[in-house]
Design an enzyme around this catalytic site. Structure first.
Site, PDB file in Angstrom:
ATOM      1  N   LYS A  84       0.857  -1.184   0.000  1.00 45.04           N
ATOM      2  CA  LYS A  84       0.000   0.000   0.000  1.00 45.04           C
ATOM      3  C   LYS A  84       0.898   1.240   0.000  1.00 45.04           C
ATOM      4  O   LYS A  84       1.768   1.400   0.871  1.00 45.04           O
ATOM      5  CB  LYS A  84      -0.887  -0.026   1.244  1.00 45.04           C
ATOM      6  CG  LYS A  84      -2.199   0.696   1.083  1.00 45.04           C
ATOM      7  CD  LYS A  84      -3.093   0.366   2.255  1.00 45.04           C
ATOM      8  CE  LYS A  84      -4.381   1.124   2.213  1.00 45.04           C
ATOM      9  NZ  LYS A  84      -5.125   0.979   3.455  1.00 45.04           N
TER      10      LYS A  84
HETATM   11  C1  E4P Z   1      -8.260   2.252   3.281  1.00 47.49           C
HETATM   12  O1  E4P Z   1      -7.608   1.344   2.834  1.00 47.49           O
HETATM   13  C2  E4P Z   1      -8.095   2.846   4.611  1.00 47.49           C
HETATM   14  O2  E4P Z   1      -7.472   1.897   5.439  1.00 47.49           O
HETATM   15  C3  E4P Z   1      -9.405   3.179   5.311  1.00 47.49           C
HETATM   16  O3  E4P Z   1     -10.502   2.787   4.535  1.00 47.49           O
HETATM   17  C4  E4P Z   1      -9.472   4.563   5.842  1.00 47.49           C
HETATM   18  O4  E4P Z   1     -10.708   4.746   6.474  1.00 47.49           O
HETATM   19  P1  E4P Z   1     -11.025   5.934   7.508  1.00 47.49           P
HETATM   20  O5  E4P Z   1     -11.275   7.162   6.721  1.00 47.49           O
HETATM   21  O6  E4P Z   1     -12.229   5.460   8.241  1.00 47.49           O
HETATM   22  O7  E4P Z   1      -9.800   6.043   8.389  1.00 47.49           O
END
Ligand code: E4P
Length: 218
Positions: A84
């Protein structure tokens, strides 16, 4: 539509996996920190539970060399590990590098169609547009998903769209209507998807009436 779970909590992953509808896992530094546990301990447990479906693990560096170093280390942990990478210029260079090496990437923190287009052109395996955080600042997050889907389909990019920052069941359902490939969903929202008050009321009534059925076989 594929369902990923957006958590680093191993109990939540096990619980969701036991439903047999789980297609992958996404984590981020915030989610790992929330566990309060050592990074490698958490990651090894997740990979042992999910050995054959994509598990996104995020790099912590912001420069190309650092992202490559960390991503290559993470990729060694399992053939299902997806690196990622934040949506930055340095990140895009790292995506190209990993594509060349046959390592899958998930470009995260996408908030505009322009960013999505760049990430797809760089060869991202997955992109993660964040709907909830856009809603938080009074932009309709799901509009972004529709635009990205149109762009992806116009040019037939191989990239899969992961709807991220999901906050409630409607985000999942609307994403399915748009035709997003994947939603990465917190455990709480997976549980909410199964619930309906009329189901609970209906079941209660059936069970009560069942008591009045004569000569029940079970
Ligand atoms: C995506 O891969 C992120 O880990 C996640 O969806 C972020 O979500 P949030 O905005 O609730 O922190």
């Amino acid at each position: 539509m594929k369902f990923f779970i957006d958590t680093a909590n191993i109990e939540e992953i096990r619980e969701a996996n036991s439903l047999k509808i789980l297609d992958g896992v996404t984590t981020n530094p915030t989610l790992i920190a929330k566990t309060g546990r050592p990074f490698m301990e958490v990651v090894k447990e997740i990979l042992a539970e999910i050995p054959d479906k994509p598990v996104s693990l995020e790099v912590a560096s912001t420069d190309f060399e650092g992202m490559v170093r960390e991503g290559e280390m993470l990729a060694e942990l399992g053939s299902n590990v997806v690196i990622k990478i934040p949506m930055t210029v340095e990140g895009l260079k790292a995506v190209k590098h990993f594509e060349y090496k046959g390592i899958k990437t998930n470009v995260t923190l996408i908030f505009s169609p322009a960013q999505a287009l760049l990430a797809m052109k760089a060869g991202a395996s997955y992109i993660s547009p964040f709907v909830g955080r856009l809603d938080d600042i009074s932009h309709t997050g799901l509009d972004l998903i529709a635009d990205i889907k149109t762009i992806r389909d116009n040019y037939d990019f191989d990239t899969e769209i992961i709807v991220a920052s999901v906050r409630h069941p409607l985000h999942v359902i609307e994403s399915a209507v748009i035709g997003a490939d994947i939603a990465t969903i917190p455990y709480k929202v997976i549980a909410q998807l199964a619930k309906h008050p009329l189901t609970d009321i209906g079941l209660e009534r059936f069970l009560k009436d069942w008591e009045n059925v004569p000569e029940k076989p079970f």
